[in-house]
Motif scaffolding. Structure first.
Motif, PDB file in Angstrom:
ATOM      1  N   LEU A  31     102.857 -18.928  78.919  1.00  0.00           N
ATOM      2  CA  LEU A  31     101.998 -18.147  78.036  1.00  0.00           C
ATOM      3  C   LEU A  31     100.642 -17.900  78.681  1.00  0.00           C
ATOM      4  N   GLN A  32     100.237 -18.769  79.606  1.00  0.00           N
ATOM      5  CA  GLN A  32      98.941 -18.592  80.274  1.00  0.00           C
ATOM      6  C   GLN A  32      98.898 -17.311  81.093  1.00  0.00           C
ATOM      7  N   ASP A  33     100.040 -16.677  81.325  1.00  0.00           N
ATOM      8  CA  ASP A  33     100.065 -15.418  82.050  1.00  0.00           C
ATOM      9  C   ASP A  33      99.468 -14.277  81.221  1.00  0.00           C
ATOM     10  N   HIS A  34      99.338 -14.472  79.924  1.00  0.00           N
ATOM     11  CA  HIS A  34      98.827 -13.425  79.046  1.00  0.00           C
ATOM     12  C   HIS A  34      97.318 -13.585  78.886  1.00  0.00           C
ATOM     13  N   LEU A  35      96.629 -12.466  78.847  1.00  0.00           N
ATOM     14  CA  LEU A  35      95.171 -12.508  78.794  1.00  0.00           C
ATOM     15  C   LEU A  35      94.630 -13.047  77.479  1.00  0.00           C
ATOM     16  N   ALA A  36      95.358 -12.864  76.394  1.00  0.00           N
ATOM     17  CA  ALA A  36      94.857 -13.322  75.104  1.00  0.00           C
ATOM     18  C   ALA A  36      96.009 -13.736  74.210  1.00  0.00           C
ATOM     19  N   ALA A  37      95.797 -14.766  73.458  1.00  0.00           N
ATOM     20  CA  ALA A  37      96.738 -15.193  72.430  1.00  0.00           C
ATOM     21  C   ALA A  37      95.912 -15.430  71.171  1.00  0.00           C
ATOM     22  N   PRO A  38      95.866 -14.441  70.272  1.00  0.00           N
ATOM     23  CA  PRO A  38      94.987 -14.556  69.114  1.00  0.00           C
ATOM     24  C   PRO A  38      95.392 -15.688  68.183  1.00  0.00           C
ATOM     25  N   VAL A  39      94.396 -16.299  67.572  1.00  0.00           N
ATOM     26  CA  VAL A  39      94.611 -17.324  66.557  1.00  0.00           C
ATOM     27  C   VAL A  39      93.907 -16.845  65.294  1.00  0.00           C
ATOM     28  N   ASN A  40      94.663 -16.688  64.229  1.00  0.00           N
ATOM     29  CA  ASN A  40      94.107 -16.230  62.959  1.00  0.00           C
ATOM     30  C   ASN A  40      94.128 -17.364  61.958  1.00  0.00           C
ATOM     31  N   PHE A  41      93.148 -17.391  61.092  1.00  0.00           N
ATOM     32  CA  PHE A  41      93.131 -18.383  60.031  1.00  0.00           C
ATOM     33  C   PHE A  41      92.489 -17.779  58.800  1.00  0.00           C
ATOM     34  N   GLU A  42      92.729 -18.428  57.672  1.00  0.00           N
ATOM     35  CA  GLU A  42      92.142 -17.984  56.425  1.00  0.00           C
ATOM     36  C   GLU A  42      91.445 -19.170  55.793  1.00  0.00           C
ATOM     37  N   ALA A  43      90.210 -18.973  55.384  1.00  0.00           N
ATOM     38  CA  ALA A  43      89.434 -20.051  54.774  1.00  0.00           C
ATOM     39  C   ALA A  43      89.344 -19.833  53.272  1.00  0.00           C
ATOM     40  N   GLU A  44      89.355 -20.924  52.534  1.00  0.00           N
ATOM     41  CA  GLU A  44      89.228 -20.832  51.088  1.00  0.00           C
ATOM     42  C   GLU A  44      87.766 -20.850  50.643  1.00  0.00           C
ATOM     43  N   VAL A  45      86.841 -21.064  51.562  1.00  0.00           N
ATOM     44  CA  VAL A  45      85.409 -21.067  51.258  1.00  0.00           C
ATOM     45  C   VAL A  45      84.753 -19.902  51.989  1.00  0.00           C
ATOM     46  N   GLN A  46      83.558 -19.538  51.562  1.00  0.00           N
ATOM     47  CA  GLN A  46      82.848 -18.431  52.204  1.00  0.00           C
ATOM     48  C   GLN A  46      82.429 -18.833  53.624  1.00  0.00           C
ATOM     49  N   THR A  47      82.604 -17.917  54.560  1.00  0.00           N
ATOM     50  CA  THR A  47      82.251 -18.171  55.955  1.00  0.00           C
ATOM     51  C   THR A  47      81.168 -17.194  56.398  1.00  0.00           C
ATOM     52  N   ALA A  48      80.634 -17.409  57.587  1.00  0.00           N
ATOM     53  CA  ALA A  48      79.629 -16.501  58.141  1.00  0.00           C
ATOM     54  C   ALA A  48      80.180 -15.086  58.258  1.00  0.00           C
ATOM     55  N   GLY A  49      81.469 -14.958  58.556  1.00  0.00           N
ATOM     56  CA  GLY A  49      82.088 -13.637  58.645  1.00  0.00           C
ATOM     57  C   GLY A  49      82.080 -12.907  57.320  1.00  0.00           C
ATOM     58  N   ASP A  50      82.273 -13.650  56.211  1.00  0.00           N
ATOM     59  CA  ASP A  50      82.215 -13.042  54.882  1.00  0.00           C
ATOM     60  C   ASP A  50      80.818 -12.520  54.575  1.00  0.00           C
ATOM     61  N   VAL A  51      79.793 -13.314  54.942  1.00  0.00           N
ATOM     62  CA  VAL A  51      78.406 -12.908  54.715  1.00  0.00           C
ATOM     63  C   VAL A  51      78.090 -11.654  55.503  1.00  0.00           C
ATOM     64  N   GLU A  52      78.501 -11.614  56.753  1.00  0.00           N
ATOM     65  CA  GLU A  52      78.257 -10.433  57.590  1.00  0.00           C
ATOM     66  C   GLU A  52      78.972  -9.206  57.027  1.00  0.00           C
ATOM     67  N   ALA A  53      80.222  -9.362  56.611  1.00  0.00           N
ATOM     68  CA  ALA A  53      81.002  -8.248  56.105  1.00  0.00           C
ATOM     69  C   ALA A  53      80.448  -7.712  54.786  1.00  0.00           C
ATOM     70  N   SER A  54      79.731  -8.544  54.047  1.00  0.00           N
ATOM     71  CA  SER A  54      79.196  -8.116  52.751  1.00  0.00           C
ATOM     72  C   SER A  54      78.056  -7.115  52.896  1.00  0.00           C
ATOM     73  N   GLY A  55      77.391  -7.098  54.074  1.00  0.00           N
ATOM     74  CA  GLY A  55      76.291  -6.180  54.280  1.00  0.00           C
ATOM     75  C   GLY A  55      75.013  -6.616  53.576  1.00  0.00           C
ATOM     76  N   SER A  56      74.954  -7.849  53.144  1.00  0.00           N
ATOM     77  CA  SER A  56      73.756  -8.336  52.440  1.00  0.00           C
ATOM     78  C   SER A  56      72.577  -8.450  53.395  1.00  0.00           C
ATOM     79  N   ALA A  57      71.398  -8.676  52.816  1.00  0.00           N
ATOM     80  CA  ALA A  57      70.177  -8.817  53.622  1.00  0.00           C
ATOM     81  C   ALA A  57      70.262 -10.034  54.542  1.00  0.00           C
ATOM     82  N   LEU A  58      71.112 -10.996  54.211  1.00  0.00           N
ATOM     83  CA  LEU A  58      71.276 -12.194  55.050  1.00  0.00           C
ATOM     84  C   LEU A  58      72.126 -11.913  56.299  1.00  0.00           C
ATOM     85  N   SER A  59      72.820 -10.793  56.284  1.00  0.00           N
ATOM     86  CA  SER A  59      73.677 -10.493  57.443  1.00  0.00           C
ATOM     87  C   SER A  59      72.858  -9.781  58.460  1.00  0.00           C
TER      88      SER A  59
END
Length: 101
Positions: free
Chosen positions: A73-101
């Protein structure tokens, strides 16, 4: 097997989930397997194609021993890892477009 004794795929059996009914598609020419760098080895090994020690250890009947399946598998440039969180993450804050992002 064909008249020469070679293993030949004559169709594909699939289901949309583990509990749904199975569908079978028969072919007359060829089967093309495209599941990506992670999916293709997974499908092949579940179908009995791959390293005999790995297949045997989990009780999969060996159709064709092919030691390279699922390796390098190391022959491949990328092997994505996806996850889902049950709590708010920094990505959620950024995606919301709020003043905090």
């Amino acid at each position: 097997k064909d008249s020469n004794g070679d293993i030949v795929a004559t169709g594909v059996e699939f289901a949309s989930s583990a509990t749904s009914s199975r569908n079978i598609v028969n072919v007359t020419k060829e089967v093309i397997l495209t599941g990506g760098s992670l999916g293709s080895p997974n499908i092949l090994m579940h179908s009995g194609v791959g390293p005999s020690d790995v297949l045997g250890d989990v009780g999969v009947s060996i159709i064709l021993e092919l030691p390279g399946v699922g390796q390098h598998l190391q022959d491949h440039l990328a092997a994505p890892v996806n996850f889902e969180a049950e709590v708010q993450t920094a990505g959620d804050v950024e995606a919301s477009g709020s003043a905090l992002s």
